[in-house]
Structure formats: structure tokens, C-alpha cells
Enzyme design. Structure first.
Site, PDB file in Angstrom:
ATOM      1  N   GLY A  47       1.033  -1.330  -0.287  1.00 54.85           N
ATOM      2  CA  GLY A  47      -0.154  -0.400   0.279  1.00 54.85           C
ATOM      3  C   GLY A  47       0.488   0.724   0.278  1.00 54.85           C
ATOM      4  N   CYS A  48       0.335   2.153   0.656  1.00 53.58           N
ATOM      5  CA  CYS A  48       1.081   3.616   0.611  1.00 53.58           C
ATOM      6  C   CYS A  48       2.199   3.367   1.050  1.00 53.58           C
ATOM      7  CB  CYS A  48      -0.251   5.020   1.482  1.00 53.58           C
ATOM      8  SG  CYS A  48       1.181   6.440   1.843  1.00 53.58           S
ATOM      9  N   PHE A  49       3.356   4.056   0.818  1.00 52.01           N
ATOM     10  CA  PHE A  49       5.092   3.775   1.121  1.00 52.01           C
ATOM     11  C   PHE A  49       5.062   5.239   2.384  1.00 52.01           C
ATOM     12  CE2 PHE A  49       6.069   5.884  -3.080  1.00 52.01           C
ATOM     13  CZ  PHE A  49       5.807   6.991  -2.641  1.00 52.01           C
ATOM     14  N   TRP A  50       4.304   5.577   2.731  1.00 53.03           N
ATOM     15  CA  TRP A  50       4.629   6.728   4.029  1.00 53.03           C
ATOM     16  C   TRP A  50       4.381   5.343   5.076  1.00 53.03           C
ATOM     17  CZ3 TRP A  50       0.822  10.438   1.875  1.00 53.03           C
ATOM     18  CH2 TRP A  50       1.180  11.911   1.149  1.00 53.03           C
ATOM     19  N   HIS A  51       3.642   4.514   4.776  1.00 54.59           N
ATOM     20  CA  HIS A  51       2.701   4.328   5.946  1.00 54.59           C
ATOM     21  C   HIS A  51       4.197   2.899   6.297  1.00 54.59           C
ATOM     22  CE1 HIS A  51       0.954   0.539   8.093  1.00 54.59           C
ATOM     23  NE2 HIS A  51       1.157  -0.205   7.278  1.00 54.59           N
TER      24      HIS A  51
END
Length: 214
Positions: A47-51
Site C-alpha cells: 500500500g502507501c509507502f509512507w505507511h
């Protein structure tokens, strides 16, 4: 009070509570200066790479998790191209870790614990092949470790649906633009960060029994 007024009041109340809870969370950041002599690398997409960045950087033994793109066919992709889904790449993280302090098995367990691996081509509110779940392996031993964890989760009936995580050989990783690196620590006021990234991180730390830096 009119119904819409009540709704807005409740929304403001829960938003305020979420912000207060988020302020208590210390966001882990990378150590860019001190790689270990025997540093190893692992690559995951969830999913989102920030996470993904803060999930792995929260673990003892992980020096850095770099946001980027992997698993596709386009060379030197940028964020705008990846978001179209046409590059084949998934938002990924390249994890730099010390095998003497944290095992690949632990990284794999953290990978599965920090997502819903039964969601196909999405993760939470993020939809598209660029948000699919992928475990990239560099050798047969890593492949065996990933498959063993999938089998363990399936046998334990952790999920009601089938795990759809792709298990594929690692080929190449392209670092994302600089503004994506350490995004959550740099932009804690971002609504997505407040209402998706940080709550997901809190959930991960609550449920995954790992050795944390903070």
C-alpha cells in the site's frame, strides 16, 4: 440542533480526539549515517509507502526504509506515472537492516502484520495495482521464509479470505522523489497522515509483538 449541525459537531469532536492521540505517537525516522558492516536489504510493497516507511523504521535493527517503486516494467518511473497504474510498479520500500539485530523472518512477519494481505490491488482507501501487496525475494531462502509465513497465517485462519500477496523475485528498485521520504514525520498535519497513516501505525504497534526503537 439541526441534524447537520450535530453531524459537524461530532465530526469535529472525533477529529480533535484523533489529532490529540496522534500527537502522542513518536514517528521513527531513518539513520542515514551509520550503516552496519553486514547490512542486508529487503524489499516490500503493502500500500502507501509512507505507511511502510515508519512500520519498518520503528523496528530495532532497521536503519532505513526508503520509499520507492518496484515490480513493474517502466524504467525510471516517477510518482505521477506510477499513480496511473500503467507502469506496473507498486509503491514499495527498500529496507536496510542489520541481520545480527533483526532477522528476515521478523521483517516478513512485520510486513504481513502491518497490512491486510487479502485485499487485491488495494490497501484500505488506496486503490490500484500500485497499492498491491508484494514480497520481493532475493534468493530461495527468502522465498521459503515468505511462503512459510503465508502458510502459517492460512493454517491459523487469521483471515476469512485468501492471502493475495504476490511473491516474486526482486529485480530493481527506483527510489521515490525526495519529498516522499520521511513524509509522515515531515507532514504530521496532512489529513491522510492523521486519519490513515498514523492510526494504521498505532494498530500495527498494538498488535505486532516486536522490538521497537521508541
Amino acid at each position: 440542533m439541526k441534524p447537520i449541525t450535530v453531524f459537524l459537531s461530532l465530526l469535529l469532536f472525533f477529529t480533535s480526539c484523533a489529532q490529540q492521540e496522534n500527537k502522542k505517537v513518536k514517528i521513527p525516522v531513518a539513520d542515514k549515517q551509520n550503516p552496519s558492516p553486514n547490512e542486508a536489504v529487503a524489499t516490500f510493497a503493502e500500500g502507501c509507502f509512507w505507511h511502510s516507511e515508519i512500520v519498518f523504521q520503528s523496528l530495532q535493527g532497521v536503519r532505513d526504509a526508503v520509499s520507492g517503486y518496484a515490480g513493474g516494467h517502466a524504467k525510471n518511473p516517477d510518482y505521477e506515472a506510477v499513480t496511473t497504474g500503467s507502469t506496473g510498479h507498486a509503491e514499495s520500500v527498500q529496507v536496510y537492516y542489520d541481520p545480527a539485530k533483526i532477522s528476515y523472518e521478523t521483517l516478513v512477519r512485520a510486513f504481513f502484520a502491518s497490512q491486510d494481505p487479502t485485499q487485491l490491488n488495494r490497501q484500505g482507501p488506496d486503490v490500484g495495482t500500485q497499492y498491491r501487496s508484494v514480497a520481493f525475494y532475493r534468493n530461495e531462502k527468502e522465498k521459503e521464509i515468505i511462503q512459510a509465513e503465508i502458510n502459517r497465517l492460512a493454517n491459523a485462519k487469521i483471515y476469512n479470505q485468501k492471502i493475495v500477496t504476490e511473491v516474486v523475485p526482486f529485480k530493481i528498485f527506483y527510489p521515490a522523489e525526495e519529498y516522499h521520504q520521511e513524509y509522515i514525520s515531515q507532514h504530521p498535519e496532512n489529513p491522510y497522515v492523521q486519519h490513515v497513516s498514523i492510526p494504521d501505525f498505532i494498530h500495527f504497534k498494538t498488535n505486532f509483538k516486536g522490538n521497537y526503537k521508541l
